[in-house]
Design a protein around this motif. Structure first.
Motif, PDB file in Angstrom:
ATOM      1  N   MET A   1       0.847  -1.178   0.000  1.00 35.91           N
ATOM      2  CA  MET A   1       0.000   0.000   0.000  1.00 35.91           C
ATOM      3  C   MET A   1       0.894   1.244   0.000  1.00 35.91           C
ATOM      4  N   SER A   2       0.481   2.265  -0.726  1.00 39.37           N
ATOM      5  CA  SER A   2       1.269   3.488  -0.759  1.00 39.37           C
ATOM      6  C   SER A   2       0.429   4.665  -0.285  1.00 39.37           C
ATOM      7  N   ASP A   3       1.119   5.680   0.196  1.00 36.96           N
ATOM      8  CA  ASP A   3       0.481   6.924   0.600  1.00 36.96           C
ATOM      9  C   ASP A   3       0.685   7.938  -0.507  1.00 36.96           C
ATOM     10  N   ARG A   4      -0.388   8.603  -0.916  1.00 35.55           N
ATOM     11  CA  ARG A   4      -0.288   9.648  -1.926  1.00 35.55           C
ATOM     12  C   ARG A   4      -0.262  10.993  -1.215  1.00 35.55           C
ATOM     13  N   GLY A   7      -0.288  17.645  -4.164  1.00 36.99           N
ATOM     14  CA  GLY A   7       0.393  18.917  -4.340  1.00 36.99           C
ATOM     15  C   GLY A   7       0.431  19.240  -5.809  1.00 36.99           C
ATOM     16  N   PRO A   8       1.174  20.258  -6.170  1.00 36.41           N
ATOM     17  CA  PRO A   8       1.262  20.598  -7.586  1.00 36.41           C
ATOM     18  C   PRO A   8       1.791  19.428  -8.414  1.00 36.41           C
ATOM     19  N   PHE A   9       2.633  18.609  -7.806  1.00 37.81           N
ATOM     20  CA  PHE A   9       3.130  17.382  -8.425  1.00 37.81           C
ATOM     21  C   PHE A   9       2.929  16.271  -7.396  1.00 37.81           C
ATOM     22  N   PRO A  10       1.780  15.589  -7.424  1.00 41.51           N
ATOM     23  CA  PRO A  10       1.546  14.539  -6.438  1.00 41.51           C
ATOM     24  C   PRO A  10       2.657  13.499  -6.465  1.00 41.51           C
ATOM     25  N   ILE A  11       3.028  13.058  -5.281  1.00 39.81           N
ATOM     26  CA  ILE A  11       4.026  12.004  -5.133  1.00 39.81           C
ATOM     27  C   ILE A  11       3.408  10.912  -4.275  1.00 39.81           C
ATOM     28  N   SER A  12       4.004   9.752  -4.288  1.00 39.39           N
ATOM     29  CA  SER A  12       3.548   8.708  -3.374  1.00 39.39           C
ATOM     30  C   SER A  12       4.768   8.011  -2.797  1.00 39.39           C
ATOM     31  N   ILE A  13       4.542   7.431  -1.637  1.00 39.25           N
ATOM     32  CA  ILE A  13       5.609   6.718  -0.946  1.00 39.25           C
ATOM     33  C   ILE A  13       5.025   5.421  -0.423  1.00 39.25           C
ATOM     34  N   ARG A  14       5.826   4.363  -0.552  1.00 39.03           N
ATOM     35  CA  ARG A  14       5.366   3.070  -0.044  1.00 39.03           C
ATOM     36  C   ARG A  14       6.524   2.341   0.618  1.00 39.03           C
ATOM     37  N   ALA A  15       6.162   1.555   1.595  1.00 33.30           N
ATOM     38  CA  ALA A  15       7.154   0.751   2.302  1.00 33.30           C
ATOM     39  C   ALA A  15       7.614  -0.399   1.423  1.00 33.30           C
ATOM     40  N   LEU A  22       9.912   6.168  -3.213  1.00 33.81           N
ATOM     41  CA  LEU A  22       9.262   7.450  -3.438  1.00 33.81           C
ATOM     42  C   LEU A  22       8.966   7.552  -4.926  1.00 33.81           C
ATOM     43  N   ASP A  23       7.696   7.651  -5.285  1.00 38.58           N
ATOM     44  CA  ASP A  23       7.285   7.718  -6.689  1.00 38.58           C
ATOM     45  C   ASP A  23       7.097   9.179  -7.078  1.00 38.58           C
ATOM     46  N   VAL A  24       7.967   9.664  -7.945  1.00 36.79           N
ATOM     47  CA  VAL A  24       7.908  11.047  -8.427  1.00 36.79           C
ATOM     48  C   VAL A  24       7.622  11.082  -9.929  1.00 36.79           C
ATOM     49  N   SER A  25       6.991  10.033 -10.450  1.00 35.86           N
ATOM     50  CA  SER A  25       6.780   9.929 -11.888  1.00 35.86           C
ATOM     51  C   SER A  25       5.943  11.076 -12.442  1.00 35.86           C
ATOM     52  N   LEU A  26       4.910  11.525 -11.724  1.00 39.23           N
ATOM     53  CA  LEU A  26       4.115  12.651 -12.229  1.00 39.23           C
ATOM     54  C   LEU A  26       4.948  13.920 -12.327  1.00 39.23           C
ATOM     55  N   GLU A 100       1.512  15.304   5.577  1.00 38.21           N
ATOM     56  CA  GLU A 100       1.200  13.993   5.005  1.00 38.21           C
ATOM     57  C   GLU A 100       2.478  13.215   4.700  1.00 38.21           C
ATOM     58  N   LEU A 101       3.471  13.904   4.147  1.00 40.30           N
ATOM     59  CA  LEU A 101       4.740  13.239   3.864  1.00 40.30           C
ATOM     60  C   LEU A 101       5.422  12.824   5.163  1.00 40.30           C
ATOM     61  N   ARG A 102       5.430  13.717   6.137  1.00 39.49           N
ATOM     62  CA  ARG A 102       6.021  13.385   7.444  1.00 39.49           C
ATOM     63  C   ARG A 102       5.337  12.157   8.039  1.00 39.49           C
ATOM     64  N   ASP A 103       4.008  12.124   8.025  1.00 37.38           N
ATOM     65  CA  ASP A 103       3.271  11.009   8.617  1.00 37.38           C
ATOM     66  C   ASP A 103       3.516   9.708   7.861  1.00 37.38           C
TER      67      ASP A 103
END
Length: 123
Positions: A1-4, A7-15, A22-26, A100-103
């Motif tokens: 599961m990932s957290d989205r 922001g202006p460029f949404p990112i997601s992070i998953r364990a 860290l997904d920065v594809s967008l 959100e990123l911190r959490d």
């Protein structure tokens, strides 16, 4: 599961088993590649020549080693591309997105069972 993280460029992070991804594809699509493609449409030869020259520098840098003049020039040219086409590589986060990123990072960094140990416990 990932957290989205919006922001202006949404990112997601998953364990992952070893840490996180860290997904920065967008960001890459909307900032870097869009700008690079726009410039290539306006000046295809100029952009192509610039990228070809950087490719040649990379070949020289790999051959000459990590502290060679070619490597330093390659690094400088790559940073120029990042500065020119991707706002210096900075992805802005505003307001709630920072929390959100911190959490999300805190959840990922929290101790969790190692999959092999978890299987032994349930067997």
């Amino acid at each position: 599961m990932s957290d989205r993280i919006d922001g202006p460029f949404p990112i997601s992070i998953r364990a992952t088993d070893k840490g996180a991804e860290l997904d920065v594809s967008l960001y890459l699509i909307r900032a870097l590649f869009t700008e690079l493609c726009t410039q290539a449409a306006e000046d295809p030869h100029g952009v192509g020549e610039e990228l070809a020259a950087i490719g040649e520098l990379l070949g020289s840098a790999l051959h000459q080693g990590p502290d060679s003049p070619a490597r330093h020039e390659y690094d400088t040219q790559m940073q120029h591309l990042v500065d020119t086409y991707a706002d210096g590589g900075v992805i802005p986060l505003y307001g709630r997105a920072v929390g959100e990123l911190r959490d999300a990072c805190a959840r990922i960094a929290a101790p969790r069972p190692v999959p092999a140990q978890e299987r032994r416990r349930t067997a």
